[in-house]
Design a protein around this motif. Sequence first.
Motif, PDB file in Angstrom:
ATOM      1  N   GLU A  24      43.865  44.131  38.629  1.00 37.41           N
ATOM      2  CA  GLU A  24      44.147  45.241  39.686  1.00 37.41           C
ATOM      3  C   GLU A  24      45.508  44.961  40.642  1.00 37.41           C
ATOM      4  OE1 GLU A  24      39.785  46.692  40.881  1.00 37.41           O
ATOM      5  OE2 GLU A  24      41.408  46.428  42.315  1.00 37.41           O
ATOM      6  N   ARG A  25      46.274  45.883  40.600  1.00 36.29           N
ATOM      7  CA  ARG A  25      47.400  45.772  41.526  1.00 36.29           C
ATOM      8  C   ARG A  25      47.125  45.582  42.932  1.00 36.29           C
ATOM      9  NH1 ARG A  25      48.557  50.941  43.639  1.00 36.29           N
ATOM     10  NH2 ARG A  25      47.517  52.511  42.328  1.00 36.29           N
ATOM     11  N   THR A  26      45.760  45.870  43.154  1.00 33.08           N
ATOM     12  CA  THR A  26      45.630  45.656  44.749  1.00 33.08           C
ATOM     13  C   THR A  26      44.747  44.394  44.941  1.00 33.08           C
ATOM     14  OG1 THR A  26      42.982  46.434  44.208  1.00 33.08           O
ATOM     15  CG2 THR A  26      45.010  48.002  45.062  1.00 33.08           C
ATOM     16  N   PHE A  27      45.185  43.306  43.900  1.00 30.98           N
ATOM     17  CA  PHE A  27      44.660  41.990  44.230  1.00 30.98           C
ATOM     18  C   PHE A  27      44.943  41.364  45.681  1.00 30.98           C
ATOM     19  CE2 PHE A  27      43.130  38.131  42.581  1.00 30.98           C
ATOM     20  CZ  PHE A  27      43.924  36.950  43.265  1.00 30.98           C
ATOM     21  N   SER A  28      46.085  41.430  45.917  1.00 29.72           N
ATOM     22  CA  SER A  28      46.404  40.727  46.969  1.00 29.72           C
ATOM     23  C   SER A  28      45.968  41.333  48.460  1.00 29.72           C
ATOM     24  CB  SER A  28      47.982  40.773  47.301  1.00 29.72           C
ATOM     25  OG  SER A  28      48.737  42.097  47.507  1.00 29.72           O
ATOM     26  N   GLU A  29      45.349  42.540  48.282  1.00 38.71           N
ATOM     27  CA  GLU A  29      44.585  42.947  49.510  1.00 38.71           C
ATOM     28  C   GLU A  29      43.239  42.803  49.596  1.00 38.71           C
ATOM     29  OE1 GLU A  29      45.525  47.274  48.878  1.00 38.71           O
ATOM     30  OE2 GLU A  29      47.382  46.947  48.608  1.00 38.71           O
ATOM     31  N   LYS A  30      42.521  41.954  48.635  1.00 39.09           N
ATOM     32  CA  LYS A  30      41.075  41.816  48.440  1.00 39.09           C
ATOM     33  C   LYS A  30      40.776  40.199  48.727  1.00 39.09           C
ATOM     34  CE  LYS A  30      40.471  46.116  47.710  1.00 39.09           C
ATOM     35  NZ  LYS A  30      39.911  47.146  48.527  1.00 39.09           N
ATOM     36  N   ALA A  31      39.937  39.991  49.347  1.00 43.36           N
ATOM     37  CA  ALA A  31      39.390  38.651  49.330  1.00 43.36           C
ATOM     38  C   ALA A  31      38.748  38.400  47.887  1.00 43.36           C
ATOM     39  CB  ALA A  31      38.358  38.228  50.415  1.00 43.36           C
ATOM     40  N   MET A  32      38.502  36.998  47.632  1.00 40.70           N
ATOM     41  CA  MET A  32      37.804  36.504  46.164  1.00 40.70           C
ATOM     42  C   MET A  32      36.908  35.464  46.634  1.00 40.70           C
ATOM     43  SD  MET A  32      39.454  38.419  43.723  1.00 40.70           S
ATOM     44  CE  MET A  32      39.253  37.576  42.582  1.00 40.70           C
ATOM     45  N   GLY A  33      36.030  35.348  45.455  1.00 35.78           N
ATOM     46  CA  GLY A  33      35.146  34.462  45.875  1.00 35.78           C
ATOM     47  C   GLY A  33      34.569  33.770  44.508  1.00 35.78           C
ATOM     48  N   TRP A  34      33.984  32.723  44.541  1.00 42.55           N
ATOM     49  CA  TRP A  34      33.360  32.099  43.375  1.00 42.55           C
ATOM     50  C   TRP A  34      31.981  31.940  43.443  1.00 42.55           C
ATOM     51  CZ3 TRP A  34      35.664  31.332  38.666  1.00 42.55           C
ATOM     52  CH2 TRP A  34      37.001  31.054  38.456  1.00 42.55           C
ATOM     53  N   GLU A  87      23.931  18.491  38.398  1.00 47.13           N
ATOM     54  CA  GLU A  87      23.160  19.671  38.810  1.00 47.13           C
ATOM     55  C   GLU A  87      24.123  20.656  38.996  1.00 47.13           C
ATOM     56  OE1 GLU A  87      23.284  16.444  39.760  1.00 47.13           O
ATOM     57  OE2 GLU A  87      23.431  16.443  42.341  1.00 47.13           O
ATOM     58  N   GLU A  88      25.313  20.638  38.931  1.00 49.95           N
ATOM     59  CA  GLU A  88      26.299  21.640  39.056  1.00 49.95           C
ATOM     60  C   GLU A  88      26.633  22.473  37.620  1.00 49.95           C
ATOM     61  OE1 GLU A  88      29.331  19.332  41.470  1.00 49.95           O
ATOM     62  OE2 GLU A  88      28.988  20.582  43.187  1.00 49.95           O
ATOM     63  N   THR A  89      25.958  22.151  36.757  1.00 49.80           N
ATOM     64  CA  THR A  89      26.048  22.667  35.362  1.00 49.80           C
ATOM     65  C   THR A  89      25.555  24.087  35.633  1.00 49.80           C
ATOM     66  OG1 THR A  89      25.814  20.885  34.102  1.00 49.80           O
ATOM     67  CG2 THR A  89      25.113  22.998  33.227  1.00 49.80           C
ATOM     68  N   ALA A  90      26.356  25.229  35.508  1.00 47.82           N
ATOM     69  CA  ALA A  90      26.035  26.566  35.890  1.00 47.82           C
ATOM     70  C   ALA A  90      27.291  27.368  35.247  1.00 47.82           C
ATOM     71  CB  ALA A  90      26.141  26.762  37.314  1.00 47.82           C
ATOM     72  N   VAL A  91      26.880  28.627  35.115  1.00 49.53           N
ATOM     73  CA  VAL A  91      27.848  29.696  34.845  1.00 49.53           C
ATOM     74  C   VAL A  91      28.589  29.814  36.206  1.00 49.53           C
ATOM     75  CG1 VAL A  91      28.372  32.101  33.976  1.00 49.53           C
ATOM     76  CG2 VAL A  91      26.501  30.444  32.679  1.00 49.53           C
ATOM     77  N   TYR A  92      29.888  29.860  36.106  1.00 51.62           N
ATOM     78  CA  TYR A  92      30.728  30.084  37.370  1.00 51.62           C
ATOM     79  C   TYR A  92      31.218  31.737  37.253  1.00 51.62           C
ATOM     80  CZ  TYR A  92      30.255  25.412  38.994  1.00 51.62           C
ATOM     81  OH  TYR A  92      29.676  24.219  39.384  1.00 51.62           O
ATOM     82  N   TYR A  93      31.162  32.392  38.442  1.00 47.09           N
ATOM     83  CA  TYR A  93      31.701  33.627  38.385  1.00 47.09           C
ATOM     84  C   TYR A  93      32.615  33.842  39.384  1.00 47.09           C
ATOM     85  CZ  TYR A  93      27.557  34.820  35.720  1.00 47.09           C
ATOM     86  OH  TYR A  93      26.337  34.874  34.827  1.00 47.09           O
ATOM     87  N   CYS A  94      33.718  34.681  39.061  1.00 53.50           N
ATOM     88  CA  CYS A  94      34.717  34.944  40.150  1.00 53.50           C
ATOM     89  C   CYS A  94      34.154  36.507  40.512  1.00 53.50           C
ATOM     90  CB  CYS A  94      36.165  34.856  39.592  1.00 53.50           C
ATOM     91  SG  CYS A  94      36.690  35.669  38.250  1.00 53.50           S
ATOM     92  N   ALA A  95      34.485  36.758  41.711  1.00 49.97           N
ATOM     93  CA  ALA A  95      34.319  38.046  42.433  1.00 49.97           C
ATOM     94  C   ALA A  95      35.493  38.561  43.083  1.00 49.97           C
ATOM     95  CB  ALA A  95      33.186  38.133  42.696  1.00 49.97           C
ATOM     96  N   GLN A  96      35.859  39.936  43.276  1.00 50.09           N
ATOM     97  CA  GLN A  96      36.625  40.242  44.101  1.00 50.09           C
ATOM     98  C   GLN A  96      35.815  41.309  45.237  1.00 50.09           C
ATOM     99  OE1 GLN A  96      39.404  43.776  42.759  1.00 50.09           O
ATOM    100  NE2 GLN A  96      40.828  42.201  43.446  1.00 50.09           N
ATOM    101  N   SER A  97      36.183  40.936  46.416  1.00 49.02           N
ATOM    102  CA  SER A  97      35.552  41.599  47.548  1.00 49.02           C
ATOM    103  C   SER A  97      36.009  43.129  47.700  1.00 49.02           C
ATOM    104  CB  SER A  97      35.701  40.711  48.683  1.00 49.02           C
ATOM    105  OG  SER A  97      35.421  41.421  49.745  1.00 49.02           O
ATOM    106  N   GLN A  98      35.486  43.706  48.400  1.00 53.20           N
ATOM    107  CA  GLN A  98      35.833  44.926  48.994  1.00 53.20           C
ATOM    108  C   GLN A  98      36.806  45.107  50.019  1.00 53.20           C
ATOM    109  OE1 GLN A  98      32.488  47.798  49.010  1.00 53.20           O
ATOM    110  NE2 GLN A  98      31.360  46.291  48.780  1.00 53.20           N
ATOM    111  N   TYR A  99      36.713  43.631  50.732  1.00 57.47           N
ATOM    112  CA  TYR A  99      37.311  43.501  51.817  1.00 57.47           C
ATOM    113  C   TYR A  99      38.754  42.550  52.108  1.00 57.47           C
ATOM    114  CZ  TYR A  99      32.879  45.944  52.948  1.00 57.47           C
ATOM    115  OH  TYR A  99      31.782  46.607  53.022  1.00 57.47           O
ATOM    116  N   ILE A 100      39.195  42.574  53.162  1.00 56.96           N
ATOM    117  CA  ILE A 100      40.178  41.515  53.171  1.00 56.96           C
ATOM    118  C   ILE A 100      39.760  40.244  53.517  1.00 56.96           C
ATOM    119  CG2 ILE A 100      42.365  40.777  54.552  1.00 56.96           C
ATOM    120  CD1 ILE A 100      42.932  44.014  55.037  1.00 56.96           C
ATOM    121  N   LEU A 101      38.648  40.119  54.411  1.00 54.31           N
ATOM    122  CA  LEU A 101      38.307  38.704  55.083  1.00 54.31           C
ATOM    123  C   LEU A 101      37.306  38.252  53.893  1.00 54.31           C
ATOM    124  CD1 LEU A 101      37.509  39.875  58.583  1.00 54.31           C
ATOM    125  CD2 LEU A 101      39.639  38.685  57.609  1.00 54.31           C
TER     126      LEU A 101
END
Length: 122
Positions: A24-34, A87-101
């Motif tokens: 997405e070209r709006t990447f820089s406008e959205k918070a991201m999370g793992w 114990e940190e064995t897991a599937v890790y997901y990245c996600a894009q927020s709807q918000y800036i914060l």
Amino acid sequence: QLQACGGGLVQAGGSLRLSCAASERTFSEKAMGWFRQAPGKEREFVAAISASGSDTDYGDSVKGRFTISRDNAKNTVYLQMNSLKPEETAVYYCAQSQYILRSRVERDYNYWGQGTLVTVSS
């Protein structure tokens, strides 16, 4: 679309760096999370970063060991993971927020990557 990569097998105490590229070209406008989901467990928050990259947040269990960062010029968010535990064995997901914060709340995220598996051997 979000494409996460960098997972794999690592020994306890080792390190991995996950990457997540966004189209997405709006990447820089959205918070991201793992987030991560271990076998048989609910998905949990790992780390988040604001749209500008100036503000970050971490789950209590990863503070001091994991670092989230982003490169808005490359539309990519990273998760540097050090001193990994079995114990940190897991599937890790990245996600894009709807918000800036940045946020710990899953419902704030409207786009999710496919996940990348991290296996930490003891």
